[in-house]
Design a protein around this motif. Structure first.
Motif, mmCIF file in Angstrom:
data_model
loop_
_atom_site.group_PDB
_atom_site.id
_atom_site.type_symbol
_atom_site.label_atom_id
_atom_site.label_comp_id
_atom_site.label_asym_id
_atom_site.label_seq_id
_atom_site.Cartn_x
_atom_site.Cartn_y
_atom_site.Cartn_z
ATOM 1 N N ARG A 77 -2.938 33.046 40.427
ATOM 2 C CA ARG A 77 -1.783 33.871 40.058
ATOM 3 C C ARG A 77 -0.944 33.170 38.980
ATOM 4 O O ARG A 77 -0.563 33.769 37.976
ATOM 5 C CB ARG A 77 -0.949 34.170 41.303
ATOM 6 C CG ARG A 77 0.164 35.153 41.082
ATOM 7 C CD ARG A 77 0.829 35.644 42.368
ATOM 8 N NE ARG A 77 1.106 34.608 43.350
ATOM 9 C CZ ARG A 77 0.511 34.513 44.545
ATOM 10 N NH1 ARG A 77 -0.396 35.386 44.908
ATOM 11 N NH2 ARG A 77 0.821 33.546 45.379
ATOM 12 N N GLN A 78 -0.686 31.877 39.183
ATOM 13 C CA GLN A 78 0.115 31.130 38.212
ATOM 14 C C GLN A 78 -0.621 30.970 36.885
ATOM 15 O O GLN A 78 -0.008 31.039 35.816
ATOM 16 C CB GLN A 78 0.495 29.763 38.780
ATOM 17 C CG GLN A 78 1.480 29.863 39.919
ATOM 18 C CD GLN A 78 1.774 28.513 40.545
ATOM 19 O OE1 GLN A 78 0.967 27.583 40.481
ATOM 20 N NE2 GLN A 78 2.927 28.398 41.172
ATOM 21 N N THR A 81 -0.411 34.201 34.912
ATOM 22 C CA THR A 81 0.931 34.330 34.337
ATOM 23 C C THR A 81 1.062 33.445 33.103
ATOM 24 O O THR A 81 1.594 33.865 32.071
ATOM 25 C CB THR A 81 2.001 33.952 35.382
ATOM 26 O OG1 THR A 81 1.891 34.839 36.489
ATOM 27 C CG2 THR A 81 3.403 34.026 34.797
ATOM 28 N N TYR A 85 1.628 34.626 29.182
ATOM 29 C CA TYR A 85 2.738 34.086 28.394
ATOM 30 C C TYR A 85 2.236 33.561 27.044
ATOM 31 O O TYR A 85 2.824 33.849 26.001
ATOM 32 C CB TYR A 85 3.446 32.967 29.170
ATOM 33 C CG TYR A 85 4.367 32.145 28.310
ATOM 34 C CD1 TYR A 85 5.622 32.622 27.941
ATOM 35 C CD2 TYR A 85 3.968 30.897 27.835
ATOM 36 C CE1 TYR A 85 6.461 31.869 27.130
ATOM 37 C CE2 TYR A 85 4.799 30.142 27.025
ATOM 38 C CZ TYR A 85 6.041 30.632 26.677
ATOM 39 O OH TYR A 85 6.857 29.893 25.869
#
Length: 100
Positions: A77-78, A81, A85
Protein backbone atom coordinates in the motif's frame (compact mmCIF):
# COMPACT_ATOMS: atom_id res chain seq x y z
CA UNK A 1 38.59 3.03 -2.80
CA UNK A 2 37.11 -0.22 -4.14
CA UNK A 3 33.44 -0.26 -5.00
CA UNK A 4 31.07 -1.99 -2.61
CA UNK A 5 30.21 -5.52 -3.83
CA UNK A 6 26.44 -4.99 -3.45
CA UNK A 7 25.71 -4.16 -7.12
CA UNK A 8 27.77 -7.13 -8.34
CA UNK A 9 25.97 -9.46 -5.94
CA UNK A 10 22.55 -8.20 -7.01
CA UNK A 11 23.49 -8.48 -10.70
CA UNK A 12 24.30 -12.14 -10.08
CA UNK A 13 20.86 -12.76 -8.57
CA UNK A 14 21.98 -12.86 -4.94
CA UNK A 15 19.17 -11.75 -2.66
CA UNK A 16 20.29 -8.96 -0.36
CA UNK A 17 18.62 -7.75 2.82
CA UNK A 18 19.68 -4.48 4.35
CA UNK A 19 19.60 -4.79 8.09
CA UNK A 20 20.57 -2.18 10.60
CA UNK A 21 22.26 -2.78 13.91
CA UNK A 22 20.36 -1.47 16.89
CA UNK A 23 20.40 2.32 16.32
CA UNK A 24 19.88 3.03 20.02
CA UNK A 25 22.98 1.04 20.97
CA UNK A 26 25.32 2.01 18.14
CA UNK A 27 24.03 5.50 17.39
CA UNK A 28 23.17 4.60 13.79
CA UNK A 29 20.82 6.82 11.87
CA UNK A 30 18.37 3.99 11.21
CA UNK A 31 17.45 1.72 8.35
CA UNK A 32 16.00 4.43 6.09
CA UNK A 33 19.40 6.10 6.07
CA UNK A 34 21.05 2.76 5.25
CA UNK A 35 18.82 2.43 2.18
CA UNK A 36 19.60 6.03 1.22
CA UNK A 37 23.35 5.40 1.48
CA UNK A 38 23.16 2.30 -0.69
CA UNK A 39 21.04 4.09 -3.23
CA UNK A 40 23.22 7.19 -3.65
CA UNK A 41 26.67 5.84 -2.85
CA UNK A 42 26.80 2.84 -5.18
CA UNK A 43 25.82 1.68 -8.62
CA UNK A 44 22.47 0.49 -7.25
CA UNK A 45 19.95 2.69 -9.05
CA UNK A 46 16.32 2.70 -10.01
CA UNK A 47 13.07 2.14 -8.25
CA UNK A 48 12.89 -1.49 -9.35
CA UNK A 49 16.17 -2.17 -7.56
CA UNK A 50 15.06 -0.22 -4.52
CA UNK A 51 11.82 -2.21 -4.45
CA UNK A 52 13.76 -5.47 -4.64
CA UNK A 53 15.97 -4.43 -1.71
CA UNK A 54 12.97 -3.45 0.40
CA UNK A 55 10.98 -6.59 -0.36
CA UNK A 56 13.99 -8.87 0.24
CA UNK A 57 14.66 -7.16 3.54
CA UNK A 58 11.25 -8.33 4.71
CA UNK A 59 11.27 -11.68 2.89
CA UNK A 60 14.57 -12.72 4.50
CA UNK A 61 13.91 -11.20 7.90
CA UNK A 62 13.28 -13.06 11.13
CA UNK A 63 9.60 -12.09 11.07
CA UNK A 64 7.07 -14.87 11.56
CA UNK A 65 4.92 -15.75 8.52
CA UNK A 66 1.90 -13.80 9.77
CA UNK A 67 4.10 -10.79 10.54
CA UNK A 68 5.62 -10.94 7.05
CA UNK A 69 2.15 -11.09 5.50
CA UNK A 70 1.10 -8.03 7.49
CA UNK A 71 4.33 -6.21 6.60
CA UNK A 72 3.95 -6.96 2.88
CA UNK A 73 0.32 -5.78 2.92
CA UNK A 74 1.30 -2.48 4.50
CA UNK A 75 4.39 -2.14 2.32
CA UNK A 76 2.47 -2.75 -0.90
CA UNK A 77 0.00 0.00 0.00
CA UNK A 78 2.78 2.44 0.93
CA UNK A 79 4.84 1.56 -2.15
CA UNK A 80 1.88 2.18 -4.46
CA UNK A 81 1.27 5.55 -2.80
CA UNK A 82 4.96 6.41 -3.25
CA UNK A 83 4.99 5.43 -6.94
CA UNK A 84 1.80 7.44 -7.60
CA UNK A 85 3.46 10.45 -5.94
CA UNK A 86 6.58 10.10 -8.11
CA UNK A 87 4.47 9.83 -11.27
CA UNK A 88 2.34 12.84 -10.33
CA UNK A 89 5.32 14.97 -9.38
CA UNK A 90 7.74 14.01 -12.16
CA UNK A 91 5.45 12.60 -14.86
CA UNK A 92 7.30 11.40 -17.94
CA UNK A 93 10.63 12.32 -16.36
CA UNK A 94 10.10 9.38 -14.01
CA UNK A 95 10.62 6.99 -16.92
CA UNK A 96 9.57 3.42 -16.28
CA UNK A 97 8.56 4.01 -12.67
CA UNK A 98 5.00 3.04 -13.46
CA UNK A 99 6.20 -0.39 -14.54
CA UNK A 100 7.61 -1.15 -11.09
Amino acid sequence: MPMHPLPALMNQGVHVALCSDDPAVFGNMGLSFDFFQVFVASDVHGLATLRELVWDSIRYSALEDDEQTEAFTLLERQWNTFVRYILEKYGDAAGAVGQV
